[in-house]
Write a protein that holds these residues in place. Structure first.
Motif, PDB file in Angstrom:
ATOM      1  N   CYS A  54      35.759  42.517  34.853  1.00 37.23           N
ATOM      2  CA  CYS A  54      35.105  41.385  35.513  1.00 37.23           C
ATOM      3  C   CYS A  54      35.152  41.553  37.030  1.00 37.23           C
ATOM      4  CB  CYS A  54      35.766  40.076  35.099  1.00 37.23           C
ATOM      5  SG  CYS A  54      35.357  39.538  33.414  1.00 37.23           S
ATOM      6  N   ARG A  55      36.248  42.065  37.530  1.00 42.48           N
ATOM      7  CA  ARG A  55      36.359  42.267  38.980  1.00 42.48           C
ATOM      8  C   ARG A  55      35.494  43.425  39.455  1.00 42.48           C
ATOM      9  NH1 ARG A  55      42.674  40.264  39.079  1.00 42.48           N
ATOM     10  NH2 ARG A  55      42.057  38.075  39.292  1.00 42.48           N
ATOM     11  N   GLU A  56      35.342  44.415  38.628  1.00 44.17           N
ATOM     12  CA  GLU A  56      34.439  45.525  38.967  1.00 44.17           C
ATOM     13  C   GLU A  56      32.998  45.038  39.074  1.00 44.17           C
ATOM     14  OE1 GLU A  56      32.339  49.216  36.629  1.00 44.17           O
ATOM     15  OE2 GLU A  56      34.371  48.658  36.014  1.00 44.17           O
ATOM     16  N   LEU A  57      32.614  44.142  38.155  1.00 44.96           N
ATOM     17  CA  LEU A  57      31.233  43.667  38.091  1.00 44.96           C
ATOM     18  C   LEU A  57      30.980  42.399  38.908  1.00 44.96           C
ATOM     19  CD1 LEU A  57      30.575  44.190  34.254  1.00 44.96           C
ATOM     20  CD2 LEU A  57      30.000  45.736  36.145  1.00 44.96           C
ATOM     21  N   GLY A  58      32.043  41.804  39.435  1.00 45.36           N
ATOM     22  CA  GLY A  58      31.875  40.580  40.198  1.00 45.36           C
ATOM     23  C   GLY A  58      31.642  39.359  39.334  1.00 45.36           C
ATOM     24  N   ILE A  59      32.318  39.282  38.195  1.00 45.26           N
ATOM     25  CA  ILE A  59      32.174  38.173  37.247  1.00 45.26           C
ATOM     26  C   ILE A  59      33.414  37.282  37.338  1.00 45.26           C
ATOM     27  CG2 ILE A  59      31.974  37.546  34.806  1.00 45.26           C
ATOM     28  CD1 ILE A  59      30.612  40.267  34.354  1.00 45.26           C
ATOM     29  N   GLY A  60      33.208  35.974  37.389  1.00 40.12           N
ATOM     30  CA  GLY A  60      34.321  35.045  37.425  1.00 40.12           C
ATOM     31  C   GLY A  60      35.010  34.941  36.075  1.00 40.12           C
ATOM     32  N   ILE A  61      36.261  34.506  36.085  1.00 37.18           N
ATOM     33  CA  ILE A  61      37.048  34.384  34.857  1.00 37.18           C
ATOM     34  C   ILE A  61      37.479  32.930  34.698  1.00 37.18           C
ATOM     35  CG2 ILE A  61      39.095  35.188  33.610  1.00 37.18           C
ATOM     36  CD1 ILE A  61      39.023  37.656  35.591  1.00 37.18           C
ATOM     37  N   VAL A  62      37.010  32.288  33.645  1.00 29.50           N
ATOM     38  CA  VAL A  62      37.391  30.910  33.339  1.00 29.50           C
ATOM     39  C   VAL A  62      38.358  30.964  32.166  1.00 29.50           C
ATOM     40  CG1 VAL A  62      36.573  28.648  32.561  1.00 29.50           C
ATOM     41  CG2 VAL A  62      35.216  29.975  34.193  1.00 29.50           C
TER      42      VAL A  62
END
Length: 331
Positions: free
Chosen positions: A186-194
């Motif tokens: 997620c951090r590689e792709l720039g995706i938030g984590i809920v």
């Protein structure tokens, strides 16, 4: 050593498209009687309004929560009493409902801020699903797209079709399996984590330890709350309670602070039916942990010592009825 600091709830950005939400959200599932007796509608509305008054702006629901979409209806009624432009509503689709109504109708809103696929249908290519969701974004019915409980491969493939704003996963001190692959991806792709169930389905607040599990609660069938496992897990609660005393906060606050401080891209969504618990959760924002504190908590609360799996007994996704991606989700 932790320090205490009072502050307003900060806002963070999930994903790469500018979606801003409060650093802590509110999970609404429990308002529909998932973990205790069904809460009267007005009480549910009141706690949502109270959460907003305290700075929470992200409210999470799903079309399968409650009877006949009752959770979305409840959230929708609460939204009518709040400034819509300052609230972010997240809901989910993917498990077919018995009725034929749509989330937009039940919520009674013109758009959904964050729309998740609740569980991935492995019989349908994720590219097809995201393709249908793109149409909803283009029509203005959905602002941002999310996935829930998706694998690394699914997340990566979905993200090539349209930016995924957030991935919702279970993450807490006693559920850590996303740390090896999902979080780095997620951090590689720039995706938030809920993160849902950040308090271990209430365990870190004393559920099953200082407070009995209700007979009508879905936790009655959860492996970690079964008698033999629960007896073993109580020793883990004692460990976190001891650490909490050291940091001069409640056990639930320490467990929640640990998640809150995993990164600016992490937003937990604890839920509750009680104002006092909500206030306690909010207090976790004022618990500041050093890197040394974070390491100590992770080490003392060893994932290897947890008894019981994180999935409910008898939960077999292969037996669920899926909403096909070949038919646009009924927003």
């Amino acid at each position: 050593m932790a320090t205490m600091q009072t502050e307003l709830i900060p806002h963070v950005t999930l994903g790469t498209q500018g979606f801003q939400v409060s650093k802590m959200g509110f999970g609404c599932m429990g308002l529909g009687g998932a973990y205790s007796d069904l809460l009267p509608e007005q009480d549910g509305i009141s706690i949502i309004k109270y959460a907003f008054s305290k700075g929470i702006t992200l409210f999470d629901t799903a079309d399968v929560y409650g009877v006949d979409g009752g959770n979305e209806i409840l959230v929708g009624k609460a939204l009518k009493q709040l400034p819509r432009e300052k609230v972010q509503v997240a809901t989910k689709f993917g498990i077919a409902r018995s009725d034929d109504s749509a989330s937009l109708k039940r919520l009674d809103v013109e758009y959904i801020d964050l729309y998740y696929q609740h569980r991935v249908d492995t019989s349908v290519p994720i590219e097809d699903t995201v393709g249908e969701l793109m149409k909803l974004v283009e029509e203005g019915k959905v602002k941002y797209i999310g996935l829930s409980e998706a694998s690394p491969d699914t997340i990566r493939r979905a993200h090539t079709i349209h930016p995924i704003t957030a991935v919702q996963m279970e993450w807490s001190l006693w559920t850590r399996d996303i740390e090896d692959e999902i979080v780095p991806l997620c951090r590689e792709l720039g995706i938030g984590i809920v993160t849902y169930s950040p308090l271990g389905r209430g365990f870190f607040g004393g559920k099953g330890v200082t407070e009995n599990v209700s007979a009508v609660s879905s936790l009655a069938t959860h492996p970690r709350f079964q008698a033999e496992n629960l007896d073993k897990n109580k020793s883990l609660y004692d460990r976190i309670e001891s650490l909490a005393k050291k940091h001069e906060c409640a056990s639930a606050q320490l467990a929640l602070a640990w998640i809150l401080q995993q990164g600016h891209d992490v937003v937990p969504i604890p839920g509750t039916t009680k104002i006092k618990n909500l206030d306690q959760n909010l207090g976790a924002l004022a618990v500041k942990l050093s890197e040394e504190d974070m390491r100590e908590i992770s080490t003392v609360f060893s994932i290897d010592d947890i008894a019981g799996g994180r999935h409910y007994d008898g939960l077999d996704q292969s037996s669920w009825t899926w909403q096909s991606a070949n038919t646009p989700p009924k927003v």
